[in-house]
Design a protein around this motif. Structure first.
Motif, mmCIF file in Angstrom:
data_model
loop_
_atom_site.group_PDB
_atom_site.id
_atom_site.type_symbol
_atom_site.label_atom_id
_atom_site.label_comp_id
_atom_site.label_asym_id
_atom_site.label_seq_id
_atom_site.Cartn_x
_atom_site.Cartn_y
_atom_site.Cartn_z
ATOM 1 N N TYR A 224 0.848 -1.190 0.000
ATOM 2 C CA TYR A 224 0.000 0.000 0.000
ATOM 3 C C TYR A 224 0.885 1.243 0.000
ATOM 4 N N PHE A 226 0.998 5.166 0.453
ATOM 5 C CA PHE A 226 0.333 6.360 0.961
ATOM 6 C C PHE A 226 1.155 7.579 0.541
ATOM 7 N N MET A 242 -4.356 13.300 2.239
ATOM 8 C CA MET A 242 -3.703 11.992 2.159
ATOM 9 C C MET A 242 -4.449 11.086 1.186
ATOM 10 N N TYR A 244 -4.058 7.123 -1.276
ATOM 11 C CA TYR A 244 -3.399 5.821 -1.288
ATOM 12 C C TYR A 244 -3.791 5.009 -2.515
ATOM 13 N N SER A 283 1.950 11.059 6.202
ATOM 14 C CA SER A 283 1.561 9.963 7.089
ATOM 15 C C SER A 283 2.680 8.953 7.308
#
Length: 321
Positions: A224, A226, A242, A244, A283
């Motif tokens: 993943y 981000f 943010m 993803y 993040s």
């Protein structure tokens, strides 16, 4: 009857005490960790050593900022790292040696590794450096020098380095800000510096290149990615958010929930802020269960503060909180 009533009262009091004790012990496990104390930070990266939480963040003029906590809620200042600029920084980023940005702290092969950036705002004359220690609490850091650099001749930017360990135990570094977007390179397990190819894994060609602050985590067969979109560093006027995507391969391609490639500007929005917390971004994820970022506090003159949430995953494997 009186004895029964007394017993019931004692039992109720005991249950209440247990509930209070449990809620106190689990205070840092609420979905939103209501941080307080000296929680001012920008570009946070968090780790736990023993019973102490440490968060590392950007520093301007006084070294990389560090705050610590015994419960993840109440924070206090810890000694900064590199309060005096290292001599080699000026070779790569002259006149901006005091701009130390976006540290990333990780534990790998028995040491804590700290990647950080030295850069000038709005320029890709930048460098990513590396330091390490066997114990954060010692305050003793070993300088490993330059990891990667960029100049105005490059179409990418060497800031926002972030270490990720793939499913086979190999270290990689993602990094990048604006220009042609997010890059990824494999690292040597001994030197923790680049070896091999440079991969492009995310860009925003139709949005002024506004993507940065990558972080990759592996979970259940997927990597993943981000990232943060748009503009930080403007207090309550920041448009940071943010986003993803995910991939079955660490080198990509990464796709968002709608199937759009992150190399074509794709990215599902995770957090665009709310009435109080403006411009959340940069993040960092711990153990796939906690997510950290900064947000600008509209109730406190737009000061950048530490935001922490429990991180959840839906039935299709996408992150949420």
């Amino acid at each position: 009857m009186k004895r029964y009533s007394q017993w019931f009262s004692l039992a109720a009091a005991f249950v209440t005490a247990l509930m209070l004790m449990f809620s106190t012990d689990q205070s840092a496990s609420a979905a939103f960790w209501d941080t307080k104390g000296d929680n001012i930070i920008h570009d946070p990266s968090m780790i736990k050593e023993g019973n102490t939480w440490y968060t590392f963040g950007t520093g301007i003029g006084n070294g990389l900022r560090v705050i610590k906590s015994n419960d993840g809620i109440t924070w206090s200042a810890a000694p900064s790292i590199f309060p005096t600029p290292l001599s080699w920084w000026k070779m790569y980023v002259p006149n901006h040696e005091e701009n130390q940005w976006a540290p990333d702290i990780s534990y790998y092969n028995g040491r804590y590794w700290l990647y950080y950036s030295v850069s000038s705002f709005g320029s890709n004359t930048s460098a990513i450096g590396l330091a390490s220690t066997d114990r954060i609490a010692s305050g003793q850091w070993r300088d490993h020098g330059l990891v990667i650099r960029t100049t105005s001749a490059d179409n990418y930017n060497a800031i926002d380095g972030d270490l990720v360990i793939d499913k086979d135990g190999n270290p990689w570094l993602s990094f990048g800000s604006f220009w042609s977007g997010i890059k990824l390179t494999k690292l040597d397990k001994t030197t923790m510096k680049p070896t091999g190819s440079l991969y492009s894994i995310a860009s925003r060609p139709n949005n002024g290149g506004a993507v940065e602050a990558p972080h990759i985590t592996y979970k259940d067969g997927y990597y993943y990615l981000f990232v943060s979109f748009d503009s930080c560093c403007k207090g309550v006027n920041s448009t940071y958010k943010m986003a993803y995507g995910r991939s079955t391969n660490i080198t990509g391609p990464y796709y968002d929930k709608n199937g759009k490639s992150m190399m074509a500007g794709g990215g599902t929005i995770l957090d665009a802020g709310n009435e109080r917390w403006k411009g959340p971004g940069h993040s960092d994820i711990m153990g796939n269960s906690v997510i950290v970022r900064h947000g600008y506090d509209a109730l406190d003159n737009g000061i950048s503060k530490l935001l922490i949430n429990d991180l959840y995953w839906d039935s299709a494997g996408w992150p949420t909180y």
